[in-house]
Scaffold this motif. Structure first.
Motif, PDB file in Angstrom:
ATOM      1  N   LYS A 402      35.531   3.134 -63.005  1.00 61.01           N
ATOM      2  CA  LYS A 402      36.832   2.508 -62.762  1.00 61.01           C
ATOM      3  C   LYS A 402      36.888   1.162 -63.437  1.00 61.01           C
ATOM      4  O   LYS A 402      36.092   0.279 -63.127  1.00 61.01           O
ATOM      5  N   ASP A 403      37.808   1.023 -64.391  1.00 59.01           N
ATOM      6  CA  ASP A 403      38.130  -0.285 -64.952  1.00 59.01           C
ATOM      7  C   ASP A 403      36.882  -1.015 -65.460  1.00 59.01           C
ATOM      8  O   ASP A 403      36.650  -2.178 -65.153  1.00 59.01           O
ATOM      9  N   ILE A 404      36.073  -0.278 -66.238  1.00 61.18           N
ATOM     10  CA  ILE A 404      34.796  -0.846 -66.709  1.00 61.18           C
ATOM     11  C   ILE A 404      35.034  -1.896 -67.792  1.00 61.18           C
ATOM     12  O   ILE A 404      35.763  -1.661 -68.767  1.00 61.18           O
ATOM     13  N   GLY A 416      38.374  -2.472 -69.477  1.00 63.92           N
ATOM     14  CA  GLY A 416      39.180  -1.694 -68.545  1.00 63.92           C
ATOM     15  C   GLY A 416      39.198  -0.202 -68.807  1.00 63.92           C
ATOM     16  O   GLY A 416      40.242   0.428 -68.744  1.00 63.92           O
ATOM     17  N   SER A 418      38.455   3.607 -67.792  1.00 66.56           N
ATOM     18  CA  SER A 418      38.239   4.415 -66.593  1.00 66.56           C
ATOM     19  C   SER A 418      38.041   5.871 -66.994  1.00 66.56           C
ATOM     20  O   SER A 418      38.621   6.327 -67.978  1.00 66.56           O
ATOM     21  N   HIS A 452      32.528  -5.933 -65.234  1.00 61.77           N
ATOM     22  CA  HIS A 452      33.685  -5.661 -64.388  1.00 61.77           C
ATOM     23  C   HIS A 452      33.729  -4.186 -64.053  1.00 61.77           C
ATOM     24  O   HIS A 452      33.226  -3.357 -64.790  1.00 61.77           O
ATOM     25  N   GLY A 453      34.418  -3.866 -62.975  1.00 60.56           N
ATOM     26  CA  GLY A 453      34.682  -2.478 -62.632  1.00 60.56           C
ATOM     27  C   GLY A 453      33.571  -1.876 -61.788  1.00 60.56           C
ATOM     28  O   GLY A 453      32.578  -2.539 -61.458  1.00 60.56           O
ATOM     29  N   HIS A 454      33.751  -0.592 -61.477  1.00 53.98           N
ATOM     30  CA  HIS A 454      32.797   0.090 -60.603  1.00 53.98           C
ATOM     31  C   HIS A 454      32.432   1.445 -61.160  1.00 53.98           C
ATOM     32  O   HIS A 454      33.249   2.117 -61.782  1.00 53.98           O
ATOM     33  N   ASP A 463      26.425   0.608 -59.640  1.00 51.64           N
ATOM     34  CA  ASP A 463      26.707  -0.515 -60.539  1.00 51.64           C
ATOM     35  C   ASP A 463      25.452  -1.249 -60.984  1.00 51.64           C
ATOM     36  O   ASP A 463      25.308  -1.623 -62.137  1.00 51.64           O
TER      37      ASP A 463
END
Lengths: 644, 300
Positions: A402-404, A416, A418, A452-454, A463
């Protein structure tokens, strides 16, 4: 495989040498305290040197770690055996005699584990420097902590005292103990090297990154192996302390570590018994009575001789002719081929995707089109696979990104992105060079850590997890630039990967217990099965002779051995001849599995078209488009950025 | 106040020696990616050169000649190490070719053994090269005496390192050096001969080692163990600053100098060696690339 499984010839030679030493000891054992002890004393020294030498040799040959600091552990063993043994009073029990060797081994293992835990994640080069620092610590210890040194060690503490007294010769006790310690060291090391753990060390030595990628915990394995060699060295140190009148730094000069290394190299680090040969050669001068002729000269110029050997041996070992001779001598032991290992390109070039030499040139839009037209054979195969019924991608979610976001300094490699992977689907990941494809794969595999992101894998948050953990959790991958382990056979590649998740326990592998043997057999059969499933033959030779398609197949088999739920294929067609592509397409088709998701990064659009259910397109680190082949083909943004 | 001035003077003195030798390690590492463990031995060879020319039991010649001979011997020994311990190996691969550390160490042992043919292994005294300038022998810094020979050490160190840093940044040969240090292959594609640059780096390392020897020999005498040990301490300094960086080497040298000075002023000098080598271990464990070093990232 190096330093394990010596050929029968090698084993016989080593056995003869060992029996020879024993015979010499027996026949030369002096019957009275006044008779000449030169020979038995020299043979004892040989064996005391041989123990650390085979330990250091295995550490270098199998672990790829050159230790210049094993004299430190030799000293630790000496202390363990003497100072502690005499001072400790455990409920009225003084651990003297044979117990002092057990204590020495434990102290050596603890000291080795502490040092290795601190430094094992280092590259071998820095690790060597760290061990050198250890060796340097020794002489300064006596200056700073004089109270520790110079205490009586062996008085009244002769090993095998009863036996020695019975035979009227205290030197015989030392001699037997030296032989026993060497035999223990050889047996334990041999068991370890032949086991799953030993094979994993070979993989770590050849390429630690891909070793971690199949789930091997590199630091743990290195620490364990390092501590094992330290423990064996400490046992030899304990015996040296028993022989000496008092424990002092004189037992271990900085140069002594160097002597271990020289003995190991002299006999050959690719053979378990190499250190024994080296030790015999180095100590041969002691066999004649001191003070005469060449023996005297050698004694006076030990360091010059050691220095010359240090200079001469490594170039000799890298000489192809000498290598050939070694190969014929020990058929199963190949010299390190690490010079063929591809040096990984560094990420500092500013190109997040690290456009490397093997990646296609930047004007790929045109190139992709050209190949699209030229490779008709692949298309035919494509049609065949395409027509086969495909399961709808309705499976459970295996991986969710998600939103890496991934940044190198100020440069956004991923911004960002996904992706949701469901069981049973094959997803194509395309985009121009530098678009972030490989970065995304590396983030999923745990080599890069996104800022960033999960990322969740089977519902679990991963993560912070490293490559080894993710591999155990079900992600396996292949590499854009093939990362094989040249010191291992193809079969061993697959065995290492299959055994990484649940290695056989340490005691079984050290003592060659039936569990260890049967695990090896099972893994070998599993390797054969997987090799057959990807169409790989000749899996007992060297990987050097493998063609690019075979290497790619080997990487796939190695990844499958992990039993992954998510399989990442990073440009499997790179470097392949167009004629080989249909087989690749067919293989990827067979990898499809209702419980598995596959991500395929590829520049060959026909391969993508023939294999995937849907495509996501990356450009400059962002998701440009996603959908099925038709949607992507007709997307104007994709056409402009990639397809040309 | 005395303590402070003592710390300052000792830091400058010890720091200069360590900085010179650390730079010798760094310069060679920059072009070859290997740690030359023979650096201390090269310095020892230069010190024997000085002793041979100026020693009253030997030739008894003038100091200036001793300095020149020491410099020449330092350079020759350094280049000899390159040709004996490094060239026969071929190409260096830092990921696997760990045998290099062994060969440079071996070359150092041989150098010492060769010197041992003429010189005994004990502390042999050497006269200071410069003990007074027009009768002026030094001054007092709040109670701490500073001799001319110590001034010479600091000045010559500043000069050598200053010239190296300036050259690295502002001259063509400095650029060649940087090019080879960053990417030897790419440099050779641009028509640079990497081997020439590597030999130059060994020459520079030889000069640094010789300057250190010229200053150190009169202070502590010429002694195999001392010189080897100082060489290894300088390796710690080079690692602190970041191997491969000239400024890093100098910085690491003075940082270590400060450390030694504080230990001496607080009368803990017997802990000096274990603490130093423990520090070397700790640095390797925590930040092997040093303060100014770069991390080489691995990519799949």
């Amino acid at each position: 495989m190096q330093s394990a499984l010596p050929s029968k010839k090698g084993l016989i030679v080593a056995a003869c040498l060992f029996v020879g030493i024993v015979l010499i000891g027996e026949t030369q054992a002096p019957t009275s305290l006044t008779s000449d002890r030169t020979i038995i004393s020299a043979v004892t020294s040989m064996l005391i040197l041989a123990t650390p030498a085979i330990a250091v040799g295995a550490l270098t040959g199998r672990g790829g770690i050159l230790s210049l600091g094993h004299s430190f552990f030799f000293l630790v063993g000496a202390f363990g055996a003497t100072l502690w043994a005499q001072d400790i009073n455990l409920f009225g029990w003084h651990p003297v005699g044979l117990w002092s060797f057990v204590l020495a081994a434990i102290f050596g293992a603890i000291a080795g584990a502490i040092v290795a835990l601190a430094t094992a994640r280092l590259r071998p080069f820095f690790l060597t420097l760290a061990t050198f620092a250890l060796a340097l610590l020794i002489p300064s210890l006596e200056v700073s902590f004089p109270s520790l040194f110079g205490r009586g060690a062996s008085t009244g503490n002769v090993v095998f005292k009863d036996l020695a007294v019975a035979r009227g010769n205290p030197f015989l006790g030392e001699y037997y103990m030296a032989a026993i310690i060497f035999a223990i060291a050889a047996f334990v090391l041999g068991g370890y090297l032949r086991s799953e753990r030993g094979r994993a060390m070979g993989a770590i030595r050849d390429d630690s990154l891909s070793a971690e990628g199949v789930g091997i915990r590199v630091t743990v394995r290195r620490t364990e192996f390092f501590a094992l060699t330290c423990s064996l060295t400490a046992m030899a140190g304990a015996l040296a302390a028993h022989r000496a009148a008092e424990t002092s730094v004189q037992l271990v000069a900085v140069q002594q570590s160097f002597e271990f290394v020289i003995a190991a190299f002299l006999g050959g680090i690719n053979h378990l018994f190499g250190g024994l040969f080296g030790a015999v050669l180095l100590r041969a001068k002691d066999l004649s009575s001191a003070g005469t002729g060449p023996s005297q000269w050698l004694g006076d110029h030990t360091f010059a001789v050691l220095g010359l050997m240090g200079l001469a041996i490594p170039p000799l070992l890298t000489n192809p002719r000498v290598k050939q001779w070694f190969r014929s001598m020990f058929a199963k032991n190949r010299a390190p081929e690490s010079d063929t290992v591809e040096t990984p390109p560094t990420a500092k070039s500013g190109e997040p995707d690290g456009a490397s030499a093997t990646e296609a040139p930047p004007e790929l839009g045109a190139l992709a089109q050209e190949e699209l037209a030229s490779v008709s054979a692949a298309k035919k195969a494509a049609v065949a696979v395409k027509d086969a019924p495909r399961p709808e991608p309705q499976g459970r979610v295996l991986l969710e990104a998600k939103d890496i976001g991934l940044h190198f300094g100020g440069l956004a490699a991923l911004d960002g992105v996904s992706l949701t992977l469901r069981a049973g689907e094959v997803v194509g990941l395309i985009g121009p060079n530098g678009s972030g494809k490989s970065s995304f794969i590396n983030v999923m595999a745990g080599i890069y850590h996104h800022q960033h992101g999960h990322l969740t894998l089977n519902g679990e948050d991963v993560d912070k997890a490293g490559p080894a953990f993710r591999s155990r959790a079900g992600i396996a991958r292949t590499y854009q630039n093939v990362r094989s382990w040249p010191g291992l056979t193809p079969r061993e590649h697959i065995m290492v990967a299959a055994g990484a998740k649940a290695p056989v326990d340490l005691a079984s592998s050290l003592l060659t217990l039936p569990t260890s043997v049967s695990t090896t057999k099972k893994l070998s059969a599993r390797a054969q099965e997987l090799a057959d499933s990807v169409g790989l033959d000749r899996i007992d030779g060297t990987v050097d002779n493998y063609s690019m398609p075979s290497l790619r197949r080997l990487e796939i088999a190695r990844a499958l051995a992990v039993e992954p739920s998510v399989l990442l294929l990073d440009e499997p067609a790179a470097g392949m001849h167009p004629d080989d592509l249909p087989q690749l397409v067919e293989l990827v088709g067979r990898l499809r599995n209702p419980d598995r998701a596959i991500v395929l990064v590829e520049h060959h659009m026909d391969v993508i078209e023939a294999t995937v259910d849907r495509i996501i397109v990356l450009d400059q680190g962002q998701l440009l488009a996603s959908g099925d082949m038709e949607t992507i083909k007709n997307d104007p943004a994709v056409r402009e950025a990639y397809l040309g | 106040m005395t303590d402070l001035s003592q710390i300052l003077v000792t830091t400058l003195k010890e720091g200069s020696l360590l900085a010179l030798l650390a730079v010798a390690f760094s310069v060679v590492f920059a072009t070859t990616r290997l740690v030359n463990l023979a650096t201390g031995a090269v310095s020892l060879a230069a010190a024997y050169g000085l002793l041979w020319i100026t020693g009253p039991d030997w030739l008894g010649g003038p100091a200036w000649l001793g300095v020149i001979v020491a410099l020449i011997i330092g350079v020759l020994a350094s280049v000899a190490v390159y040709y004996a311990a490094i060239v026969p190996f071929g190409r260096f691969d830092p990921t696997s070719n760990i045998g290099w550390i062994l060969t440079t160490f071996a070359a150092g042992l041989i150098l010492i053994e060769i010197a041992g043919i003429w010189f005994e292994n004990r502390s042999l005294p050497v006269e200071p090269v410069l003990s007074s300038v027009f009768g002026w022998t030094g001054f007092n810094l709040s109670g701490t005496p500073v001799r001319v020979s110590e001034l010479m050490l600091v000045v010559s160190t500043a000069l050598v390192i200053g010239v190296l840093v300036w050259t690295e940044r502002h001259s063509l040969s400095g650029r060649l050096f940087q090019a080879v240090a960053q990417d030897s292959d790419a440099a050779s594609l641009q028509g640079i001969n990497p081997r020439m640059v590597v030999v130059r780096s060994f020459v520079i390392a030889g000069v640094c080692a010789a300057v250190a020897a010229i200053n150190m020999a009169p202070a502590v005498g010429v002694n195999q163990t001392t010189f080897q040990l100082v060489g290894f301490k300088a390796l710690t300094a080079a690692l602190i600053g970041g191997l491969g960086s000239i400024r890093g080497g100098a910085l690491g040298g003075f940082a270590l100098g400060l450390f030694v000075a504080v230990l001496r002023v607080t009368h803990n000098q017997n802990l000096e060696d274990p603490l130093l080598f423990a520090a070397l271990l700790a640095i390797l464990a925590i930040r092997p690339q040093g303060i100014l070093g770069r991390v080489a990232e691995e990519k799949a």
